[in-house]
Design an enzyme around this catalytic site. Structure first.
Site, PDB file in Angstrom:
ATOM      1  N   HIS A 175       0.840  -1.202   0.000  1.00  0.00           N
ATOM      2  CA  HIS A 175       0.000   0.000   0.000  1.00  0.00           C
ATOM      3  C   HIS A 175       0.876   1.252   0.000  1.00  0.00           C
ATOM      4  O   HIS A 175       0.620   2.204  -0.752  1.00  0.00           O
ATOM      5  CB  HIS A 175      -0.910  -0.030   1.232  1.00  0.00           C
ATOM      6  CG  HIS A 175      -1.715   1.211   1.448  1.00  0.00           C
ATOM      7  ND1 HIS A 175      -3.044   1.301   1.135  1.00  0.00           N
ATOM      8  CD2 HIS A 175      -1.370   2.416   1.981  1.00  0.00           C
ATOM      9  CE1 HIS A 175      -3.494   2.504   1.440  1.00  0.00           C
ATOM     10  NE2 HIS A 175      -2.492   3.202   1.973  1.00  0.00           N
ATOM     11  N   GLU A 176       1.917   1.249   0.822  1.00  0.00           N
ATOM     12  CA  GLU A 176       2.792   2.420   0.900  1.00  0.00           C
ATOM     13  C   GLU A 176       3.610   2.593  -0.382  1.00  0.00           C
ATOM     14  O   GLU A 176       3.858   3.717  -0.821  1.00  0.00           O
ATOM     15  CB  GLU A 176       3.713   2.312   2.118  1.00  0.00           C
ATOM     16  CG  GLU A 176       2.976   2.292   3.451  1.00  0.00           C
ATOM     17  CD  GLU A 176       1.973   3.431   3.587  1.00  0.00           C
ATOM     18  OE1 GLU A 176       2.271   4.554   3.130  1.00  0.00           O
ATOM     19  OE2 GLU A 176       0.884   3.192   4.131  1.00  0.00           O
ATOM     20  N   GLU A 265      -6.411   6.888  -0.717  1.00  0.00           N
ATOM     21  CA  GLU A 265      -6.291   5.651   0.049  1.00  0.00           C
ATOM     22  C   GLU A 265      -6.989   4.490  -0.651  1.00  0.00           C
ATOM     23  O   GLU A 265      -6.485   3.367  -0.670  1.00  0.00           O
ATOM     24  CB  GLU A 265      -6.860   5.840   1.460  1.00  0.00           C
ATOM     25  CG  GLU A 265      -6.052   6.785   2.337  1.00  0.00           C
ATOM     26  CD  GLU A 265      -4.604   6.390   2.438  1.00  0.00           C
ATOM     27  OE1 GLU A 265      -4.308   5.197   2.655  1.00  0.00           O
ATOM     28  OE2 GLU A 265      -3.744   7.272   2.278  1.00  0.00           O
TER      29      GLU A 265
END
Length: 615
Positions: A175-176, A265
């Site tokens: 995700h990062e 996100e």
């Protein structure tokens, strides 16, 4: 996958421009309100006149100009100071949050597993392996920070590595990495500086308010005249107004930050699934956060200004409209539509520790890079994680095969490096030369975090050494040139913060014909004989919106070296056009050999383009 990231990078840039526009409008509104409050508090305007017609010509315009100048200066200085603090890249953000940098060769089971996962995701995303920081927080959270992939860092809380299993941790890290590739990091850091500027007015008003209260109390107690009391009251009113204006600006600024962050996100969650091929990993991490007593909370005092950087909500919000992340349940439902809505029971931290013990020495690679990384000899893998052996690895990659040149280079290593470095080169050289081209590029990626642990003095010595090794050859080879450029691009930025500023302005592809010509001349040289090189050159031109020379020019490393910053600064969709030309040039003969795959991989690293080798 690449085209998706190009479009998302372009969207991130547009979001940044929108933020700057909204910030400018907010500052104009703050100027108007501050001037109104100043004129009222100093008696130039009666509040009752605000509802009726104004006599603009009677206003003290010199005072209006002075107040506006003070406000603009205060906001500008606040933004500039914060930006200067952050310009060194992600490591400043990580340290401000209490992060402690992990040693690349750490043998602690939990830390080793985290470092292995970060290495895997960096290779899968084709970015330099970033330094990793551990935050002493019990909440489960993580972040990525930096201006570009070359100066990015990954931060992870202790609760994250203690509570999550390997698949869940991999989902969080993936995700990062999607934030890195989507271009979110630069926007996020600028947002910190912008919000600091708006809030700064509130801080000024707060300190004026404290000072005016004390001042008025003294004056009243000492029996000063009514005029002095009125003056103190005016200052009190102005200070109170500034507090209201500053925090009103912060109110709307945080609304903007939350709205932009929430949408990014969702995209990062989806991209993480692309990297890991496992939606249960990131969904499982979100479920564990929902059941954990501390959830994803971060207690550091700087968590508020950096809240939009994190994997999940870092601080408690009094209203959902200020949440920088969508609700956990909403995110999980997008990943697992049939989820029953129940969070798991609280997990013991020992579970994560037990599963980490088995992989202290051998990482479990992501599917896209598994065979290549596992084929690296353990000696090279361990050497890439230690600073001095990593220096020796780079020297090995720069060595030429010609006996005379090689002898000069080995002498330089002994004189400018040390006898110990030369000994390590002797130990590692055979293993490095037996690697295929793709593995050599990946070894270079793996060595980046260890090289960034060098002291500034030691790095300068290393930089001088590899420059000398490069200059020891009459004509640098492609491998040597790429190795040198990658160190300059991905490691030197760690020590030279002013390099970040050189890439702030966006470049247009049609204005960079010299750089494009030099790059395609280099790429087409790998095609084989002269006829094949000319065909590759012509095929690449068909992907460009402009024409280059008919005949392929000679390779000119110095021109390309000078023009590389302009290519790096291309807007995302412009860079996509350039990459199509590069990719077409390499594939012109319809055969993608291993050296050509390695060339694409190395160029993609230099140009900060997501590219996955075809294994």
């Amino acid at each position: 996958m690449s085209s998706n990231f190009f479009s998302q990078q372009d969207l991130a840039r547009r979001n940044t421009r929108i933020l700057v526009l909204l910030f400018s409008l907010a500052v104009l509104l703050l100027l108007l309100l501050t001037n109104i409050i100043a004129l009222i508090s100093l008696g130039f305007v009666d509040p009752q006149q605000l509802s009726g017609p104004w006599h603009w010509q009677t206003l003290p315009w010199d005072l209006v100009v002075a107040v506006s100048a003070v406000v603009l200066s205060a906001v500008g200085i606040a933004v500039l100071v914060k930006w200067l603090q952050l310009r060194a890249g992600g490591k400043v953000v990580a340290e401000s949050l209490g992060g402690i940098r992990l040693s690349p060769d750490s043998q602690d089971p939990l830390q080793r597993r985290l470092l292995n996962v970060v290495e895997e995701m960096a290779l899968a995303a084709n970015t330099p392996v970033p330094p990793v920081y551990l935050l002493p927080e019990t909440g489960i959270n993580a972040f990525a920070a930096g201006y570009s992939p070359s100066d990015a860092v990954i931060g992870v809380t202790r609760g994250c590595i203690e509570q999550l299993n390997r698949d869940e941790l991999q989902g969080v890290v993936a995700h990062e990495f999607s934030h890195i590739l989507n271009g979110d990091m630069r926007m996020n850091i600028r947002l910190i500086a912008i919000l600091n500027g708006i809030l700064f007015l509130g801080h000024i008003g707060y300190y004026m308010l404290r000072g005016s209260r004390g001042s008025s109390a003294v004056r009243i107690g000492s029996g000063r005249s009514g005029n002095n009391k009125n003056g103190a009251g005016a200052i009190l009113l102005l200070a109170l107004g500034l507090v209201i204006i500053g925090y009103l600006g912060s109110f709307f600024g945080n609304l903007i930050k939350a709205a932009v962050s929430r949408q990014r996100e969702f995209l990062a969650d989806a991209s993480a699934v692309q990297f890991t091929r496992n939606p249960r990993g990131i969904a499982g991490a979100l479920k564990v956060i929902g059941s954990h007593s501390q959830h994803s909370k971060v207690s550091n005092s700087n968590a508020d200004e950096s809240s939009h950087l994190f994997f999940a909500e870092a601080i408690s919000r009094w209203a959902s409209i200020f949440a920088t992340h969508p609700p956990l349940a909403t995110r999980i439902k997008r990943l697992e539509p049939h989820w029953n809505g129940k969070f798991p029971t609280v997990r013991s931290a020992q579970v994560a520790t037990d599963t980490a013990d088995a992989e202290v020495n051998t990482p479990k690679a992501a599917t896209a890079t598994e065979r290549l990384q596992q084929a690296l000899p353990l000696l090279l893998l361990h050497s890439s994680r230690q600073s001095e052996p990593a220096i020796a690895l780079i020297c090995c990659l720069l060595l030429r095969q010609e006996d005379d040149t090689r002898a000069r280079q080995l002498h330089l290593i002994k004189e400018m490096g040390s006898a110990a470095v030369l000994q390590q080169v002797d130990q590692l050289c055979d293993s490095v030369e037996h690697l295929n081209a793709l593995q050599q590029v990946q070894l270079l990626q793996l060595a980046m975090p260890a090289l960034k642990t060098l002291s500034e003095l030691r790095f300068k010595q290393f930089q001088q050494l590899i420059q000398a090794l490069r200059d020891a050859t009459a004509t640098p080879g492609l491998t040597q040139w790429l190795c040198w450029q990658f160190v300059e691009h991905s490691v030197a930025v760690h020590y030279q913060t002013n390099r970040i500023n050189q890439r702030s302005s966006s470049q247009n592809l049609s204005q960079q014909t010299a750089a494009v010509s030099a790059l395609l001349a280099l790429v087409s040289s790998a095609a084989g004989d002269d006829k094949a090189q000319q065909q590759a050159w012509q095929a690449a031109q068909q992907q460009l919106p402009f024409s280059l020379a008919t005949e392929r020019p000679e390779i000119n490393f110095s021109v390309l070296e000078q023009q590389l910053p302009q290519l790096l600064a291309l807007a995302p969709l412009q860079k996509q056009q350039l990459w199509r030309a590069v990719d077409t040039c390499v594939r012109a003969d319809t055969l993608l050999q291993l050296p050509e795959q390695a060339l694409l991989l190395a160029l993609a690293l230099l140009l900060e383009i997501p590219y996955q080798p075809e294994l």
